[in-house]
Design a protein around this motif. Structure first.
Motif, mmCIF file in Angstrom:
data_model
loop_
_atom_site.group_PDB
_atom_site.id
_atom_site.type_symbol
_atom_site.label_atom_id
_atom_site.label_comp_id
_atom_site.label_asym_id
_atom_site.label_seq_id
_atom_site.Cartn_x
_atom_site.Cartn_y
_atom_site.Cartn_z
ATOM 1 N N ILE A 156 -12.353 6.305 -10.695
ATOM 2 C CA ILE A 156 -12.981 4.974 -10.631
ATOM 3 C C ILE A 156 -13.744 4.685 -11.925
ATOM 4 C CG2 ILE A 156 -14.764 3.605 -9.480
ATOM 5 C CD1 ILE A 156 -13.925 4.980 -6.870
ATOM 6 N N GLN A 157 -14.445 5.695 -12.451
ATOM 7 C CA GLN A 157 -15.205 5.497 -13.684
ATOM 8 C C GLN A 157 -14.280 5.282 -14.876
ATOM 9 O OE1 GLN A 157 -17.883 8.903 -13.854
ATOM 10 N NE2 GLN A 157 -19.577 7.531 -13.356
ATOM 11 N N CYS A 158 -13.189 6.040 -14.951
ATOM 12 C CA CYS A 158 -12.264 5.934 -16.078
ATOM 13 C C CYS A 158 -11.383 4.692 -16.009
ATOM 14 C CB CYS A 158 -11.374 7.171 -16.159
ATOM 15 S SG CYS A 158 -12.228 8.668 -16.647
ATOM 16 N N PHE A 159 -10.977 4.317 -14.812
ATOM 17 C CA PHE A 159 -9.996 3.238 -14.643
ATOM 18 C C PHE A 159 -10.406 2.232 -13.571
ATOM 19 C CE2 PHE A 159 -7.528 7.117 -15.741
ATOM 20 C CZ PHE A 159 -7.066 6.728 -16.989
ATOM 21 N N PRO A 160 -11.577 1.624 -13.664
ATOM 22 C CA PRO A 160 -12.001 0.709 -12.592
ATOM 23 C C PRO A 160 -11.049 -0.468 -12.373
ATOM 24 C CG PRO A 160 -13.386 0.457 -14.537
ATOM 25 C CD PRO A 160 -12.509 1.654 -14.774
ATOM 26 N N ASN A 161 -10.385 -0.923 -13.437
ATOM 27 C CA ASN A 161 -9.498 -2.081 -13.288
ATOM 28 C C ASN A 161 -8.100 -1.710 -12.796
ATOM 29 O OD1 ASN A 161 -8.844 -0.755 -15.667
ATOM 30 N ND2 ASN A 161 -8.272 -2.622 -16.738
ATOM 31 N N LEU A 162 -7.821 -0.419 -12.607
ATOM 32 C CA LEU A 162 -6.497 -0.020 -12.126
ATOM 33 C C LEU A 162 -6.420 0.097 -10.605
ATOM 34 C CD1 LEU A 162 -5.256 2.655 -14.681
ATOM 35 C CD2 LEU A 162 -5.016 0.176 -14.736
ATOM 36 N N LEU A 163 -7.544 0.163 -9.935
ATOM 37 C CA LEU A 163 -7.540 0.340 -8.479
ATOM 38 C C LEU A 163 -6.706 -0.717 -7.772
ATOM 39 C CD1 LEU A 163 -11.230 1.370 -7.743
ATOM 40 C CD2 LEU A 163 -9.177 2.792 -7.536
ATOM 41 N N SER A 164 -6.832 -1.944 -8.183
ATOM 42 C CA SER A 164 -6.097 -3.024 -7.517
ATOM 43 C C SER A 164 -4.654 -3.148 -8.008
ATOM 44 C CB SER A 164 -6.818 -4.356 -7.727
ATOM 45 O OG SER A 164 -6.868 -4.666 -9.106
ATOM 46 N N ARG A 165 -4.304 -2.430 -9.077
ATOM 47 C CA ARG A 165 -2.971 -2.536 -9.656
ATOM 48 C C ARG A 165 -2.034 -1.401 -9.236
ATOM 49 N NH1 ARG A 165 -4.313 -3.400 -15.951
ATOM 50 N NH2 ARG A 165 -2.029 -3.466 -16.134
ATOM 51 N N LEU A 166 -2.581 -0.403 -8.561
ATOM 52 C CA LEU A 166 -1.790 0.787 -8.226
ATOM 53 C C LEU A 166 -1.711 1.017 -6.728
ATOM 54 C CD1 LEU A 166 -3.288 3.237 -10.870
ATOM 55 C CD2 LEU A 166 -0.950 2.314 -10.859
ATOM 56 N N PRO A 167 -0.545 1.431 -6.240
ATOM 57 C CA PRO A 167 -0.475 1.824 -4.829
ATOM 58 C C PRO A 167 -1.236 3.137 -4.612
ATOM 59 C CG PRO A 167 1.649 2.142 -5.915
ATOM 60 C CD PRO A 167 0.739 1.499 -6.918
ATOM 61 N N LEU A 168 -1.746 3.325 -3.406
ATOM 62 C CA LEU A 168 -2.520 4.537 -3.097
ATOM 63 C C LEU A 168 -1.735 5.813 -3.373
ATOM 64 C CD1 LEU A 168 -4.503 3.706 0.166
ATOM 65 C CD2 LEU A 168 -5.329 3.792 -2.189
ATOM 66 N N ARG A 169 -0.427 5.797 -3.122
ATOM 67 C CA ARG A 169 0.363 7.011 -3.340
ATOM 68 C C ARG A 169 0.324 7.448 -4.802
ATOM 69 N NH1 ARG A 169 4.998 6.165 -5.904
ATOM 70 N NH2 ARG A 169 5.876 4.065 -5.912
ATOM 71 N N MET A 170 0.265 6.492 -5.740
ATOM 72 C CA MET A 170 0.202 6.852 -7.162
ATOM 73 C C MET A 170 -1.173 7.390 -7.533
ATOM 74 S SD MET A 170 2.353 4.067 -9.303
ATOM 75 C CE MET A 170 4.073 3.755 -8.957
ATOM 76 N N ILE A 171 -2.209 6.791 -6.979
ATOM 77 C CA ILE A 171 -3.557 7.300 -7.246
ATOM 78 C C ILE A 171 -3.686 8.712 -6.690
ATOM 79 C CG2 ILE A 171 -6.024 6.979 -6.782
ATOM 80 C CD1 ILE A 171 -5.449 3.930 -6.703
ATOM 81 N N ALA A 172 -3.206 8.939 -5.470
ATOM 82 C CA ALA A 172 -3.256 10.271 -4.860
ATOM 83 C C ALA A 172 -2.464 11.272 -5.701
ATOM 84 C CB ALA A 172 -2.718 10.224 -3.433
#
Length: 192
Positions: A156-172
């Protein structure tokens, strides 16, 4: 000349308009569709890549078919498979678009020529390499010693603007945790 690349160079260097135009003139544009590969494992990485718009991910797929994301590269960033590019050997990773993406590409010969012709570009390249080394070290330390919650907080600190652009499976996948664990962490954070 690509306006996003021009903007990036103006914000990060003291290059003249002429130098910016010279660097841009050696690049070619490529537009990628969502999920389209820029580099496939087994191919040789032959280009330096600047992301003008969109988002790329660097990943590998294990023997069981599981995707392991090593890196996300958003707009105004550079990427490549370093070992494949430097040694001219087959890449072990894929680089693909997670959303429609516009990139600029330079061949190795053209980019090396630009580095010798434009000292300010060499300085910028060294800064990018240093930032990537620092980031990689921090990522390895967090991955090895962080709890799933700490890994997510770091993301979240490194990529706050990516949360809404990525599916959860990719973040996981990037965090090296299950979707179930990621869902639990996000739920707990909402409860606070």
């Amino acid at each position: 000349m690509h306006p996003e690349f021009e903007k990036y160079l103006k914000e990060n260097t003291g290059l003249t308009e002429g130098a910016i135009h010279h660097i841009s003139s050696k690049a070619f544009d490529k537009t990628l569709r969502r999920n389209e590969l820029l580099l496939q494992a087994g191919d040789i990485c032959r280009h330096k890549v600047f992301i003008a718009k969109g988002l790329l991910r660097t990943y590998s797929i294990d023997a069981k078919g599981n995707e392991h994301i090593l890196q996300f590269t958003p707009e105004h960033s550079w990427t490549l498979d370093v070992e494949s590019y430097d040694k001219e050997i087959p890449a072990e990773t894929n680089i693909g678009a997670t959303e429609p993406t516009e990139v600029l590409l330079w061949t190795k010969d053209d980019f090396n020529r630009l580095l010798s012709e434009v000292p300010e570009l060499t300085k910028l390249s060294q800064q990018v390499i240093s930032r990537n080394i620092y980031y990689s070290k921090q990522r390895i330390l967090t991955t090895l010693s962080g709890t799933p919650e700490e890994k997510y907080d770091d993301f979240i600190q490194c990529f706050p603007n990516l949360l809404s652009r990525l599916p959860l499976r990719m973040i996981a996948s990037y965090l090296g945790i299950s979707i179930k664990t990621l869902t639990r962490i996000r739920h707990n954070q909402l409860q606070r």
